[in-house]
Scaffold this active site. Structure first.
Site, PDB file in Angstrom:
ATOM      1  CB  THR A 137      -0.719   0.131   1.248  1.00 43.76           C
ATOM      2  OG1 THR A 137      -1.723   1.129   1.203  1.00 43.76           O
ATOM      3  CG2 THR A 137      -0.203   0.039   2.471  1.00 43.76           C
ATOM      4  CG  ASP A 139      -2.871   4.931   1.464  1.00 46.21           C
ATOM      5  OD1 ASP A 139      -2.665   6.036   0.860  1.00 46.21           O
ATOM      6  OD2 ASP A 139      -3.897   4.612   1.201  1.00 46.21           O
ATOM      7  CG  MET A 185      -3.658   8.745  -3.352  1.00 50.83           C
ATOM      8  SD  MET A 185      -3.474   7.323  -4.230  1.00 50.83           S
ATOM      9  CE  MET A 185      -4.366   7.649  -5.787  1.00 50.83           C
ATOM     10  CD  GLU A 242      -6.880  10.447  -0.907  1.00 52.33           C
ATOM     11  OE1 GLU A 242      -7.551  10.655  -1.868  1.00 52.33           O
ATOM     12  OE2 GLU A 242      -6.437   9.339  -0.328  1.00 52.33           O
TER      13      GLU A 242
END
Length: 417
Positions: A137, A139, A185, A242
């Site tokens: 990921t 993130d 992100m 975001e």
């Protein structure tokens, strides 16, 4: 007798997810006495449900090398929350029809949930199946692992973009644009936004402000910080995750829609922030959304990230053959200078449906700048360059086209109980 295996990619892709796929396939080929056919599901778990399978024997050694250099998901990915009932039953019918003894699911937190459901179903029904989750990921919010494959390359891309865009903004600030905002992100965690702070070499260089979901947004505080920066430096570069939200937990950019997992869809925090700049300060402001560019930028991948992506794929196979079940290969940091790491298994039950937020100590006291501790954590993850091969001045990426096998099962009817 060797048993067959199924690999699938899931969720948003990364610059190095295909490297993990290559690691899995190459490792499986080293054990023909234990693993027979390695299948890959086209388009993640949906491909498994629809029985759209690729025999990876059609991949040559050249193809495996190309997987390490190619962004996107070579086998196709999806966002789908696997449901109890018809879907799980269908999946195990597929496993039985193809003698699947090993299931490797390559994804993030939601994918860990899917893999855990498969592992628990197998255990409950006494099915001999080994399910291993392979982390991925951008993130960087998977728990129990120091970092997640994919993140280091995105951090490198975003920090580079901020440094370059900052030079552009500085050159125009005297007569034109004074503010540039880059949205990255990070719905619930600000790892990517914070990593952009690596671009800064001193107090005057960008990014000048970092906005993360972990620090509640206050419009007045943001405007004052920007005004002070412009007065001091002459311009201001902002990086915003975001998922920036206010003290009540409301996203600045909620669109009202949700995805398959119930996550709120975000409509863009950068234009909201740009509106505040125009309203309160009147400065000309440009903004950009990194979006797919950040997670597809294989040309700027981190060598560290690539090595870790391959390693988690290889270890997933090693764990499966060693008798481990329902685990995830996790990256363990041993030291920072020089950066040293190893792979260890962690229980999948402690990974699924959990998120790792950015530690507040990775930001300075004002919550708007990268701290020395944060820099110490992020810096090793972006080290090293492993550019893809180039042809005619552009990255030479293959267009993956695979032959899928003939189906052995009736068409899937999700309405069937």
């Amino acid at each position: 007798m060797p048993r067959n295996a199924l690999y699938a990619q899931s969720g948003g892709v990364t610059p190095v997810i295909n490297a993990s796929a290559g690691g899995v396939i190459a490792a499986a080929r080293r054990h023909p006495d234990r693993i027979g056919t390695m299948f890959a599901a086209q388009n993640g778990i949906l491909g498994a449900l629809d029985e759209v399978l690729i025999d990876t024997a059609q991949l040559t050694e050249t193809h495996l090398t190309q997987l390490r250099h190619t962004p996107g998901g070579a086998f196709g990915s999806c966002r789908h929350k696997l449901k109890h009932g018809a879907e799980l039953k269908r999946l195990f019918e597929l496993f039985a029809a193809y003698d699947i003894g090993y299931f490797f699911y390559n994804g993030g937190g939601d994918s860990a949930d899917t893999c855990l459901k498969v592992a628990e179903f197998a255990q409950y029904h006494g099915v001999d199946l080994t399910a291993i989750h392979i982390p991925k990921t951008i993130d960087n919010d998977l728990p129990l692992t120091d970092c997640s494959p994919g993140f280091g390359s995105v951090a490198k891309y975003v920090a580079t973009s901020v440094r370059e865009a900052g030079l552009d903004t500085a050159s125009m600030a005297a007569s034109s644009t004074k503010v540039f905002i880059l949205e990255v992100m990070g719905r619930h965690a600000g790892w990517i936004a914070a990593a952009a702070g690596l671009a800064s070499s001193d107090a005057a260089s960008p990014p000048h402000l970092i906005l993360t979901p972990e620090v509640p947004f206050e419009a007045g505080r943001f405007v004052r910080a920007m005004q002070e920066t412009i007065a001091r430096v002459g311009y201001c570069v902002v990086v915003a995750a975001e998922g920036v939200r206010d003290a009540q937990g409301v996203y600045l950019a909620e669109s009202g829609a949700t995805d398959a997992f119930g996550h709120v869809q975000l409509g863009g925090v950068a234009p909201v922030l740009a509106g505040l700049v125009k309203q309160h300060l009147g400065y000309k402001c440009h903004w950009a959304v990194a979006d797919y560019l950040q997670r597809a930028a294989r040309h700027l991948a981190s060598a560290t990230d690539l090595a870790q992506a391959i390693a988690v794929g290889e270890h997933a196979v090693s764990y499966a053959l060693g008798g481990l079940r329902s685990v995830m290969p996790a990256i363990v940091r041993e030291d920072n200078e020089p950066y040293r790491w190893r792979i260890e298994p962690v229980p999948l039950a402690e990974v699924a449906n959990r998120e790792k937020p950015l530690p507040l100590e990775f930001l300075n006291g004002d919550g708007l700048h990268l701290s020395p501790l944060g820099r110490e954590y992020f810096a090793p993850l972006i080290q090293g360059e492993v550019p893809p091969p180039y042809r005619d001045g552009l990255p030479d990426y293959p267009r993956w086209q695979f032959v899928t096998g003939a189906k052995r099962l009736p068409a899937f009817d999700p309405a069937r109980g």
